[in-house]
Design an enzyme around this catalytic site. Structure first.
Site, PDB file in Angstrom:
ATOM      1  N   GLU A  47       0.843  -1.191   0.000  1.00  0.00           N
ATOM      2  CA  GLU A  47       0.000   0.000   0.000  1.00  0.00           C
ATOM      3  C   GLU A  47       0.878   1.241   0.000  1.00  0.00           C
ATOM      4  O   GLU A  47       1.991   1.235   0.528  1.00  0.00           O
ATOM      5  CB  GLU A  47      -0.945   0.020   1.215  1.00  0.00           C
ATOM      6  CG  GLU A  47      -2.115  -0.913   1.068  1.00  0.00           C
ATOM      7  CD  GLU A  47      -3.237  -0.649   2.059  1.00  0.00           C
ATOM      8  OE1 GLU A  47      -3.292   0.450   2.678  1.00  0.00           O
ATOM      9  OE2 GLU A  47      -4.076  -1.545   2.201  1.00  0.00           O
ATOM     10  N   HIS A 110      -4.693   6.922  -0.530  1.00  0.00           N
ATOM     11  CA  HIS A 110      -3.895   5.711  -0.396  1.00  0.00           C
ATOM     12  C   HIS A 110      -4.431   4.632  -1.336  1.00  0.00           C
ATOM     13  O   HIS A 110      -5.447   4.836  -2.002  1.00  0.00           O
ATOM     14  CB  HIS A 110      -3.836   5.222   1.052  1.00  0.00           C
ATOM     15  CG  HIS A 110      -5.090   4.632   1.582  1.00  0.00           C
ATOM     16  ND1 HIS A 110      -6.197   5.390   1.911  1.00  0.00           N
ATOM     17  CD2 HIS A 110      -5.432   3.351   1.855  1.00  0.00           C
ATOM     18  CE1 HIS A 110      -7.149   4.611   2.360  1.00  0.00           C
ATOM     19  NE2 HIS A 110      -6.711   3.353   2.341  1.00  0.00           N
ATOM     20  N   HIS A 112      -5.397   0.407  -2.173  1.00  0.00           N
ATOM     21  CA  HIS A 112      -5.857  -0.876  -1.632  1.00  0.00           C
ATOM     22  C   HIS A 112      -5.602  -1.951  -2.685  1.00  0.00           C
ATOM     23  O   HIS A 112      -5.752  -1.677  -3.877  1.00  0.00           O
ATOM     24  CB  HIS A 112      -7.352  -0.846  -1.341  1.00  0.00           C
ATOM     25  CG  HIS A 112      -7.713  -0.335   0.003  1.00  0.00           C
ATOM     26  ND1 HIS A 112      -8.960  -0.487   0.526  1.00  0.00           N
ATOM     27  CD2 HIS A 112      -7.001   0.333   0.947  1.00  0.00           C
ATOM     28  CE1 HIS A 112      -9.019   0.063   1.722  1.00  0.00           C
ATOM     29  NE2 HIS A 112      -7.833   0.579   2.001  1.00  0.00           N
ATOM     30  N   ASP A 123      -9.204   3.131   8.049  1.00  0.00           N
ATOM     31  CA  ASP A 123      -9.282   4.284   7.139  1.00  0.00           C
ATOM     32  C   ASP A 123     -10.246   5.333   7.693  1.00  0.00           C
ATOM     33  O   ASP A 123      -9.916   6.525   7.771  1.00  0.00           O
ATOM     34  CB  ASP A 123      -9.768   3.864   5.748  1.00  0.00           C
ATOM     35  CG  ASP A 123      -8.800   2.965   5.013  1.00  0.00           C
ATOM     36  OD1 ASP A 123      -7.583   3.027   5.295  1.00  0.00           O
ATOM     37  OD2 ASP A 123      -9.263   2.197   4.149  1.00  0.00           O
TER      38      ASP A 123
END
Length: 178
Positions: A47, A110, A112, A123
């Site tokens: 990630e 970000h 996934h 999150d």
């Protein structure tokens, strides 16, 4: 959910999302490419993430994401986790100073390792903490998650209103999610 725009195509790529009836979120090509570069297509990809930087347009209520910070060596990254170091906030502050106070902090992004990303409980707690504790202009922050086939974006306001944004338009050919 919008598919990740392809690198080919005439003109600049941008995605436009409806935030409120009078406000749009616009993500320009440069920022899209910065985030897409870290999509977790391979099983050993970790990630990644950073902060969103851009501007609140003076002649409208629209918000434009011009660039993002990218993973730093001080971040902690794994296949299913990302811890953003304080280096990102320092980069945002540096850009704000370089751009004569016109480059604003707009949120966090970000990746996934899933086709159609959904926010985890971690999150959502991170987003609530950012809205409550970070310094930013406007009423809300934005939170894109880059999956392997699409980008989804959520917003959280200072009043606690949380929702996913819907794609309003795109000006590039994209892959279908169907």
């Amino acid at each position: 959910m919008p598919a990740l725009p392809g690198a080919k195509g005439a003109g600049a790529v941008k995605l436009v999302y409806r935030v409120t009836p009078k406000q749009r979120l616009i993500i320009v090509e440069h920022a899209l490419k910065q985030m897409q570069a870290f999509a977790q297509h391979r099983s050993d990809d970790r990630e990644a993430g950073g902060v969103l930087l851009g501007r609140h347009l003076l002649d409208s209520r629209d918000v434009v994401i011009d660039e993002v910070s990218t993973p730093q060596s001080s971040d902690r990254r794994s296949r299913y986790g990302f811890f953003r170091s304080s280096t990102h906030q320092a980069l945002a502050r540096q850009r704000w100073l370089e751009e004569s106070s016109t480059s604003a902090y707009l949120g966090l992004w970000h990746t996934h390792p899933e086709r159609d990303p959904t926010p985890s409980g971690v999150d959502q707690r991170d987003w609530k903490q950012a809205v409550a504790g970070d310094t930013y202009e406007g009423d809300r922050l934005f939170f894109p998650i880059v999956g392997t086939h699409c980008i989804r974006i959520w917003t959280l306001s200072r009043r606690g209103t949380y929702r996913e944004l819907k794609l309003e338009s795109k000006n590039a050919k994209t892959k279908s999610n169907a």
